[in-house]
Write an enzyme that holds these catalytic residues in place. Structure first.
Site, PDB file in Angstrom:
ATOM      1  N   LYS A  49      -8.447  -9.532  -0.811  1.00  0.00           N
ATOM      2  CA  LYS A  49      -9.021  -8.534  -1.414  1.00  0.00           C
ATOM      3  C   LYS A  49      -8.183  -7.559  -2.730  1.00  0.00           C
ATOM      4  CE  LYS A  49      -8.937  -7.051   2.630  1.00  0.00           C
ATOM      5  NZ  LYS A  49      -8.683  -6.289   3.868  1.00  0.00           N
ATOM      6  N   THR A  73      -8.208   6.156   1.567  1.00  0.00           N
ATOM      7  CA  THR A  73      -8.757   4.838   1.784  1.00  0.00           C
ATOM      8  C   THR A  73      -8.539   4.332   3.251  1.00  0.00           C
ATOM      9  OG1 THR A  73      -6.764   3.958   0.731  1.00  0.00           O
ATOM     10  CG2 THR A  73      -8.854   4.395  -0.686  1.00  0.00           C
ATOM     11  N   GLY A 120      -8.483   2.796   6.514  1.00  0.00           N
ATOM     12  CA  GLY A 120      -9.532   1.926   7.033  1.00  0.00           C
ATOM     13  C   GLY A 120     -10.404   1.071   6.405  1.00  0.00           C
ATOM     14  N   THR A 121     -10.258   1.136   5.181  1.00  0.00           N
ATOM     15  CA  THR A 121     -11.196   0.247   4.424  1.00  0.00           C
ATOM     16  C   THR A 121     -10.798  -1.411   4.731  1.00  0.00           C
ATOM     17  OG1 THR A 121      -9.291   0.272   2.649  1.00  0.00           O
ATOM     18  CG2 THR A 121     -11.183   1.799   2.216  1.00  0.00           C
ATOM     19  N   GLY A 122      -9.585  -1.748   4.946  1.00  0.00           N
ATOM     20  CA  GLY A 122      -9.463  -3.221   5.340  1.00  0.00           C
ATOM     21  C   GLY A 122     -10.315  -3.544   6.632  1.00  0.00           C
ATOM     22  N   CYS A 123     -10.157  -2.800   7.768  1.00  0.00           N
ATOM     23  CA  CYS A 123     -10.973  -2.865   9.004  1.00  0.00           C
ATOM     24  C   CYS A 123     -12.334  -2.795   8.722  1.00  0.00           C
ATOM     25  CB  CYS A 123     -10.704  -1.693  10.008  1.00  0.00           C
ATOM     26  SG  CYS A 123      -8.899  -1.397  10.188  1.00  0.00           S
TER      27      CYS A 123
HETATM   28  O1  PXL Z   1      -6.027  -0.525   8.745  1.00  0.00           O
HETATM   29  C1  PXL Z   1      -5.353  -1.081   9.388  1.00  0.00           C
HETATM   30  C2  PXL Z   1      -5.457  -0.548  10.967  1.00  0.00           C
HETATM   31  C3  PXL Z   1      -5.850  -1.289  12.113  1.00  0.00           C
HETATM   32  N1  PXL Z   1      -6.123  -1.370  13.319  1.00  0.00           N
HETATM   33  C4  PXL Z   1      -5.494   0.250  13.742  1.00  0.00           C
HETATM   34  C5  PXL Z   1      -4.880   0.963  12.685  1.00  0.00           C
HETATM   35  C6  PXL Z   1      -4.961   0.322  11.346  1.00  0.00           C
HETATM   36  C7  PXL Z   1      -4.445   1.397  10.264  1.00  0.00           C
HETATM   37  O2  PXL Z   1      -3.840   2.359  10.481  1.00  0.00           O
HETATM   38  O3  PXL Z   1      -4.487   2.076  13.008  1.00  0.00           O
HETATM   39  C8  PXL Z   1      -5.589   0.484  15.169  1.00  0.00           C
END
Ligand code: PXL
Length: 273
Positions: free
Chosen positions: A175, A208, A210-213
């Site tokens: 990304k 931003t 949580g954008t990766g999740c």
């Molecule tokens: O964004 C990565 C991520 C994944 N999982 C959990 C998170 C985070 C970022 O803070 O807390 C549980």
């Protein structure tokens, strides 16, 4: 009616912006039935991670087994896996149930710098999880760690993508959110033959979290529905762009994104008061 199902194997973000909360919200928005196996609980808000509490390997295994033995899934994603023991247990279960539509989001570090994956677990991820992945979705810092190289430009990103492909991953998405290379954001896909650039416009914001999740969750939902990896990357880019563009102004730090923006558009704030 057949319902598509997706499983997330990931950590909990009490703040609701990342982790399994982001995944389940995203699955729901995309009309996919969401299931979860928790690996760890984080005490977290927009200001940072205040505690990390991993679950036992047995607890992780049992949750996945509960789904595998009864409900099954059309696709799954992995997020925060925390330790090499959990990674090995998850890989074993994926093999046991012969799940092939596997999206690996190699979560390592939270926005504020908290570690969500122990250092020694990186080797386990390369060894046992990457060969089971249909797609991996690292950001640039994660790709640098996994491919063991510095990424300074798009050419480097292509080299890293090739390296990850040769580590056994069928499709690599690196990304573009973590580079400051102008107004255009490029998410790079490599399928072993071709490079595809999926482009969107960059939005300047600190919200931003949580954008990766969310990106990987969209890909998982779309792959569960039978979409191609390229179609899934395109939808994920559009979904995350809308989620950032129409953010929610929650909390005092790095705020979450808007998981309903892609489907429902902006909410008019406090319109019911
Ligand atoms: O964004 C990565 C991520 C994944 N999982 C959990 C998170 C985070 C970022 O803070 O807390 C549980």
């Amino acid at each position: 009616m057949t319902v598509c199902k997706a499983l997330t194997i990931a950590g909990s973000d009490s703040g609701g912006g990342a982790g399994i909360q982001a995944d389940l919200k995203t699955f729901q928005e995309l009309n996919v039935y969401g299931m979860s196996a928790l690996t760890a609980v984080t005490a977290q808000n927009t200001l940072g991670v205040h505690g990390v509490y991993p679950l036992s390997v047995e607890a992780v295994e049992k949750q996945i087994e509960a789904i595998g033995e009864d409900m099954g899934t059309d696709a799954l994603k992995t997020g925060m896996l925390f330790s090499s023991e959990i990674i090995r247990a998850v890989a074993k279960q994926i093999e046991k149930y012969r799940w092939e539509k596997v999206v690996v989001d190699p979560v390592m570090i939270a926005k504020g710098g908290a570690s969500l994956l122990q250092e020694e677990a990186i080797q386990a991820m390369k060894e046992v999880l990457l060969p089971l992945a249909m797609v991996i979705t690292p950001n640039i810092p994660e790709a640098e760690v996994l491919a063991d190289m510095n990424i300074r430009n798009l050419e480097d990103r292509k080299i890293a993508a090739e390296k990850l492909y040769h580590a056994g991953v069928k499709n690599v998405v690196i990304k573009g959110g973590h580079v400051n290379d102008g107004d255009e954001l490029i998410n790079l896909l490599f399928d072993g033959n071709d490079f595809t650039y999926v482009k969107s416009s960059r939005i300047s914001t600190k919200n931003t979290h949580g954008t990766g999740c969310t990106f990987a969750a969209v890909m998982t939902a779309e792959i569960a529905k039978g979409q191609t990896v390229q179609q899934a990357v395109e939808t994920a880019s559009a979904f995350v762009h809308a989620a950032i563009e129409q953010d929610l102004h929650i909390g005092n730090g790095h705020g979450p994104t808007n998981h309903w923006a892609f489907k429902q558009g902006p909410l008019h704030e406090k319109e019911h008061q």
